[in-house]
Design a protein around this motif. Structure first.
Motif, PDB file in Angstrom:
ATOM      1  N   ALA A 148       0.829  -1.218   0.000  1.00  0.00           N
ATOM      2  CA  ALA A 148       0.000   0.000   0.000  1.00  0.00           C
ATOM      3  C   ALA A 148       0.858   1.260   0.000  1.00  0.00           C
ATOM      4  O   ALA A 148       0.331   2.369   0.005  1.00  0.00           O
ATOM      5  CB  ALA A 148      -0.928  -0.010   1.213  1.00  0.00           C
ATOM      6  N   GLY A 149       2.189   1.093   0.043  1.00  0.00           N
ATOM      7  CA  GLY A 149       3.070   2.251  -0.066  1.00  0.00           C
ATOM      8  C   GLY A 149       3.533   2.828   1.258  1.00  0.00           C
ATOM      9  O   GLY A 149       4.157   3.890   1.299  1.00  0.00           O
ATOM     10  N   ALA A 150       3.231   2.134   2.357  1.00  0.00           N
ATOM     11  CA  ALA A 150       3.641   2.654   3.670  1.00  0.00           C
ATOM     12  C   ALA A 150       5.113   2.325   3.948  1.00  0.00           C
ATOM     13  O   ALA A 150       5.686   1.418   3.342  1.00  0.00           O
ATOM     14  CB  ALA A 150       2.773   2.061   4.763  1.00  0.00           C
ATOM     15  N   ARG A 151       5.689   3.099   4.874  1.00  0.00           N
ATOM     16  CA  ARG A 151       6.966   2.729   5.468  1.00  0.00           C
ATOM     17  C   ARG A 151       6.628   1.690   6.526  1.00  0.00           C
ATOM     18  O   ARG A 151       5.816   1.954   7.423  1.00  0.00           O
ATOM     19  CB  ARG A 151       7.597   3.954   6.118  1.00  0.00           C
ATOM     20  N   VAL A 152       7.227   0.496   6.424  1.00  0.00           N
ATOM     21  CA  VAL A 152       6.829  -0.598   7.305  1.00  0.00           C
ATOM     22  C   VAL A 152       7.955  -0.951   8.267  1.00  0.00           C
ATOM     23  O   VAL A 152       9.078  -1.240   7.855  1.00  0.00           O
ATOM     24  CB  VAL A 152       6.393  -1.832   6.487  1.00  0.00           C
ATOM     25  N   VAL A 153       7.631  -0.902   9.562  1.00  0.00           N
ATOM     26  CA  VAL A 153       8.590  -1.221  10.611  1.00  0.00           C
ATOM     27  C   VAL A 153       8.064  -2.424  11.379  1.00  0.00           C
ATOM     28  O   VAL A 153       6.949  -2.383  11.919  1.00  0.00           O
ATOM     29  CB  VAL A 153       8.784  -0.014  11.557  1.00  0.00           C
ATOM     30  N   GLY A 154       8.856  -3.488  11.396  1.00  0.00           N
ATOM     31  CA  GLY A 154       8.471  -4.665  12.165  1.00  0.00           C
ATOM     32  C   GLY A 154       9.087  -4.624  13.553  1.00  0.00           C
ATOM     33  O   GLY A 154      10.101  -3.947  13.775  1.00  0.00           O
ATOM     34  N   ILE A 155       8.467  -5.341  14.479  1.00  0.00           N
ATOM     35  CA  ILE A 155       9.058  -5.564  15.797  1.00  0.00           C
ATOM     36  C   ILE A 155       9.083  -7.073  15.974  1.00  0.00           C
ATOM     37  O   ILE A 155       8.058  -7.742  15.783  1.00  0.00           O
ATOM     38  CB  ILE A 155       8.227  -4.900  16.920  1.00  0.00           C
ATOM     39  N   ALA A 156      10.259  -7.614  16.277  1.00  0.00           N
ATOM     40  CA  ALA A 156      10.391  -9.071  16.394  1.00  0.00           C
ATOM     41  C   ALA A 156      11.415  -9.383  17.464  1.00  0.00           C
ATOM     42  O   ALA A 156      12.133  -8.495  17.936  1.00  0.00           O
ATOM     43  CB  ALA A 156      10.788  -9.678  15.057  1.00  0.00           C
ATOM     44  N   GLY A 157      11.481 -10.655  17.849  1.00  0.00           N
ATOM     45  CA  GLY A 157      12.346 -11.042  18.958  1.00  0.00           C
ATOM     46  C   GLY A 157      13.649 -11.677  18.506  1.00  0.00           C
ATOM     47  O   GLY A 157      13.663 -12.840  18.119  1.00  0.00           O
ATOM     48  N   SER A 211      15.619  -5.477  22.815  1.00  0.00           N
ATOM     49  CA  SER A 211      16.710  -4.493  22.910  1.00  0.00           C
ATOM     50  C   SER A 211      16.587  -3.700  24.202  1.00  0.00           C
ATOM     51  O   SER A 211      15.517  -3.595  24.800  1.00  0.00           O
ATOM     52  CB  SER A 211      16.659  -3.539  21.721  1.00  0.00           C
ATOM     53  N   LEU A 212      17.693  -3.127  24.621  1.00  0.00           N
ATOM     54  CA  LEU A 212      17.729  -2.426  25.909  1.00  0.00           C
ATOM     55  C   LEU A 212      16.891  -1.170  25.889  1.00  0.00           C
ATOM     56  O   LEU A 212      16.314  -0.791  26.881  1.00  0.00           O
ATOM     57  CB  LEU A 212      19.180  -2.067  26.260  1.00  0.00           C
ATOM     58  N   ASP A 213      16.849  -0.510  24.749  1.00  0.00           N
ATOM     59  CA  ASP A 213      16.039   0.697  24.680  1.00  0.00           C
ATOM     60  C   ASP A 213      15.080   0.638  23.504  1.00  0.00           C
ATOM     61  O   ASP A 213      15.294   1.256  22.461  1.00  0.00           O
ATOM     62  CB  ASP A 213      16.924   1.945  24.615  1.00  0.00           C
ATOM     63  N   LEU A 214      14.023  -0.121  23.730  1.00  0.00           N
ATOM     64  CA  LEU A 214      13.014  -0.336  22.687  1.00  0.00           C
ATOM     65  C   LEU A 214      12.427   0.993  22.213  1.00  0.00           C
ATOM     66  O   LEU A 214      12.270   1.230  21.012  1.00  0.00           O
ATOM     67  CB  LEU A 214      11.919  -1.245  23.250  1.00  0.00           C
ATOM     68  N   ARG A 215      12.100   1.861  23.187  1.00  0.00           N
ATOM     69  CA  ARG A 215      11.495   3.153  22.831  1.00  0.00           C
ATOM     70  C   ARG A 215      12.365   3.943  21.871  1.00  0.00           C
ATOM     71  O   ARG A 215      11.907   4.468  20.864  1.00  0.00           O
ATOM     72  CB  ARG A 215      11.313   3.995  24.086  1.00  0.00           C
ATOM     73  N   GLN A 216      13.639   4.002  22.205  1.00  0.00           N
ATOM     74  CA  GLN A 216      14.552   4.816  21.396  1.00  0.00           C
ATOM     75  C   GLN A 216      14.768   4.196  20.016  1.00  0.00           C
ATOM     76  O   GLN A 216      14.802   4.908  19.010  1.00  0.00           O
ATOM     77  CB  GLN A 216      15.882   4.941  22.136  1.00  0.00           C
ATOM     78  N   GLU A 217      14.888   2.883  19.981  1.00  0.00           N
ATOM     79  CA  GLU A 217      15.094   2.226  18.673  1.00  0.00           C
ATOM     80  C   GLU A 217      13.855   2.361  17.787  1.00  0.00           C
ATOM     81  O   GLU A 217      13.959   2.525  16.565  1.00  0.00           O
ATOM     82  CB  GLU A 217      15.461   0.758  18.866  1.00  0.00           C
ATOM     83  N   LEU A 218      12.694   2.289  18.434  1.00  0.00           N
ATOM     84  CA  LEU A 218      11.456   2.454  17.679  1.00  0.00           C
ATOM     85  C   LEU A 218      11.366   3.879  17.128  1.00  0.00           C
ATOM     86  O   LEU A 218      10.961   4.094  15.979  1.00  0.00           O
ATOM     87  CB  LEU A 218      10.269   2.157  18.608  1.00  0.00           C
ATOM     88  N   GLN A 219      11.777   4.819  17.940  1.00  0.00           N
ATOM     89  CA  GLN A 219      11.755   6.224  17.523  1.00  0.00           C
ATOM     90  C   GLN A 219      12.696   6.448  16.338  1.00  0.00           C
ATOM     91  O   GLN A 219      12.351   7.147  15.384  1.00  0.00           O
ATOM     92  CB  GLN A 219      12.181   7.092  18.700  1.00  0.00           C
ATOM     93  N   ALA A 220      13.858   5.830  16.410  1.00  0.00           N
ATOM     94  CA  ALA A 220      14.816   5.964  15.312  1.00  0.00           C
ATOM     95  C   ALA A 220      14.266   5.333  14.034  1.00  0.00           C
ATOM     96  O   ALA A 220      14.485   5.839  12.930  1.00  0.00           O
ATOM     97  CB  ALA A 220      16.149   5.317  15.701  1.00  0.00           C
ATOM     98  N   ALA A 221      13.514   4.255  14.198  1.00  0.00           N
ATOM     99  CA  ALA A 221      12.964   3.571  13.018  1.00  0.00           C
ATOM    100  C   ALA A 221      11.717   4.276  12.471  1.00  0.00           C
ATOM    101  O   ALA A 221      11.335   4.044  11.329  1.00  0.00           O
ATOM    102  CB  ALA A 221      12.631   2.117  13.368  1.00  0.00           C
ATOM    103  N   GLN A 275       3.529  -2.696  23.296  1.00  0.00           N
ATOM    104  CA  GLN A 275       2.344  -1.857  23.120  1.00  0.00           C
ATOM    105  C   GLN A 275       2.562  -0.476  23.739  1.00  0.00           C
ATOM    106  O   GLN A 275       2.254   0.552  23.125  1.00  0.00           O
ATOM    107  CB  GLN A 275       1.136  -2.523  23.790  1.00  0.00           C
ATOM    108  N   ALA A 276       3.111  -0.465  24.948  1.00  0.00           N
ATOM    109  CA  ALA A 276       3.337   0.809  25.636  1.00  0.00           C
ATOM    110  C   ALA A 276       4.279   1.698  24.827  1.00  0.00           C
ATOM    111  O   ALA A 276       4.035   2.902  24.662  1.00  0.00           O
ATOM    112  CB  ALA A 276       3.896   0.553  27.029  1.00  0.00           C
ATOM    113  N   ALA A 277       5.341   1.107  24.296  1.00  0.00           N
ATOM    114  CA  ALA A 277       6.313   1.887  23.518  1.00  0.00           C
ATOM    115  C   ALA A 277       5.692   2.430  22.236  1.00  0.00           C
ATOM    116  O   ALA A 277       5.917   3.584  21.855  1.00  0.00           O
ATOM    117  CB  ALA A 277       7.539   1.033  23.196  1.00  0.00           C
TER     118      ALA A 277
END
Lengths: 341, 341
Positions: B175-184, B206-216, B233-235
């Motif tokens: 659909a043309g979105a930027r797609v970011v996965g979260i996996a273990g 990862s130690l800093d999920l919030r920050q890595e998600l923000q970067a992605a 979910q919280a992040a």
């Protein structure tokens, strides 16, 4: 106030510092200055009524929510009804009544395009800040666009005696739903049942909120109009039916908390296929106008019931805001800034 | 298994007791009995593949969720692909392949109307339990009906290497979105990026999920396809944009918890006008069929990528279920109950 008006001074409530918890008078300053004159296309109004609403607490926080925070030293934002005292805008003349002028102040200068002129005599002027204003339009948008109550369904609304909740429940009742209010204390509950005509009202201060809610909603909950959050939210969420809808309108119970407390686990949302939709009526200004036109006759003929809680004097606005966050008011909270005549 | 088949015995996994936390083999019994013969309009199938899915944990709880719990002594529910060995239904003949027969057992007798015949050779049979089955249809429904990603938006999916998440992300990418996965773990993240073609993948360990998600997600998150709940979910919720959409599909991170933990405070839902919609694909069986027809050619030509994690032997199904809840599998988890030939 009237003294200021006659001496040509404007009085404004400005933010002095950000309150950590419940806002107090000491968090604000009173500023006096000359009443401004209007620039091109601007209108100066003399404020008659100021609306006090829970969302205002969010404007005192440093973090941006959906609108920018009020800056330190800036006049506190708020909806008003005012009388035009000077106008450079073709749509307004002295003596006109206008809603939308913003701010906790005795006089406001604003572009005329941001004001809406209202017909004198169609409804009490104060109603344009409550049942015919932003709170009424909010109830209308949430009920008709999100909750969509159907005949026979159970509709629950928290802060049921408040400016938004009282209208939301009456609209759901008109749609044929069983309407259960949640309010604080026996006086409010009585009014919600007797005057608003809700089927039941549960006191959220009761010892067993869950059980009382269950007794009031024997078939579970199909729609929830959420104004408060916290323990009430948790109790309602537990009793929601499959395919139920939640209009997320406010969470007044937590606005004074320095940090938002944890919420209910959302597992039930999947199993029960729940819809939760946050909304803000200012995204839907067309609904606002539509609502005002639709509801004014219902107010005039008494078929839409509302109640006002009036506090006199602009200087008391900070106390009024503290009161609405703790539920001390009863009905739509207004500050009478100046007499209508 | 093949021994049972040749000796005319059926082997079933039945619930012995309700697990308090992670299910184990000791929570189940193996039952052996004669292979049933079909009644009027019934079909007997020999199970080839059994699907293992996170929702199965919910069936082991006493409380009813959207479906009745499995009773003690009852055969555990599950989707299967099987070969018809006997039929009293006009739509099925011996040798046909059918999906939908339910249960953790080597042979199943079921009304033919509850089975769907599949064309041999259009795709690997196991795919009808994953990318072309319930998980694929779930991804399709959630992406197209709730998330509705648009070109340029950011779409995040948790459990991104799983049967649902891997399809959801690929659909959002189309659909043309930027797609970011979260996996273990790094292996899964590498596969999500390299083989599925997602733009980024964040390791939830990862130690800093919030920050890595923000970067992605430098522009915030517009769509979230929720499979896991908890800290992920919280992040994600913290980084959602105004008018973002959340398809609530699963919360595998909490399925082994005796009590659901608190969730994130929902205040952000109002300010950001977020839509959260829980859904279950079995409410939308027409989407299931539609998806199977649409996706089979994409599987055949390799443009829809999937990965399977196969465990041999029906007796290992309980271990497989424990594994999927803790993320030990990698890709769609299947039990090979009997060889295809």
């Amino acid at each position: 106030m009237s003294a200021s008006a006659s001496t040509g001074m404007r009085r404004s409530v400005v933010l002095k510092r950000r309150p950590a918890a419940e806002p107090t008078r000491a968090d604000f300053d009173i500023r006096e200055e000359a009443i401004p004159t209007p620039g091109p296309d601007e209108v100066v109004t003399r404020t008659l009524w100021l609306s006090i609403d829970p969302y205002m607490r969010g404007r005192l926080r440093e973090e941006k929510s959906y609108a920018a925070p009020v800056a330190i030293g800036e006049v506190m934002t708020g909806e008003t009804v005012g009388e035009v005292v000077a106008s450079n805008h073709p749509g307004f003349a002295a003596g006109d009544i206008a809603v939308g002028a913003r701010g906790w102040q005795t006089h406001c200068v604003t572009p005329g395009d941001r004001l809406v002129k209202i017909e004198k005599g169609a409804a009490p002027l104060s109603a344009y800040l409550g049942v015919l204003g932003m709170p009424g339009a909010t109830a209308y948008a949430g009920v008709t666009e999100i909750c969509k109550p159907k005949a026979g369904e159970t509709f629950v609304v928290s802060a049921a005696s408040g400016a938004v909740g009282s209208v939301a429940g009456q609209l759901a009742k008109r749609a044929g739903a069983r309407v259960v209010g949640i309010a604080g204390g026996p006086d409010k509950c009585l009014w919600v049942q007797d005057s608003l005509g809700f089927d039941e009202c549960v006191d959220h201060r009761s010892l067993d909120l869950r059980q009382e809610l269950q007794a009031a909603c024997p078939n579970g909950i199909d729609c929830y109009f959420e104004n408060v959050g916290g323990a009430v939210q948790a109790a309602v969420f537990e009793q929601q039916n499959a395919f139920s809808r939640v209009a997320m309108c406010g969470m007044v119970a937590q606005y004074n908390e320095p940090k938002p407390p944890p919420g209910p686990n959302l597992g039930f949302v999947i199993g029960k296929r729940v819809l939760i939709q946050g909304f803000i009526v200012s995204d839907r200004m067309e609904r606002f106008t539509e609502w005002r036109a639709m509801a004014a006759p219902l107010v005039a003929d008494g078929s839409l019931v509302y109640r006002e809680d009036v506090i006199d004097g602009l200087d008391n606005a900070p106390d009024a805001l503290a009161g609405i966050l703790s539920g001390r008011n009863f009905g739509k909270l207004l500050v009478r800034v100046a007499p209508e005549h």
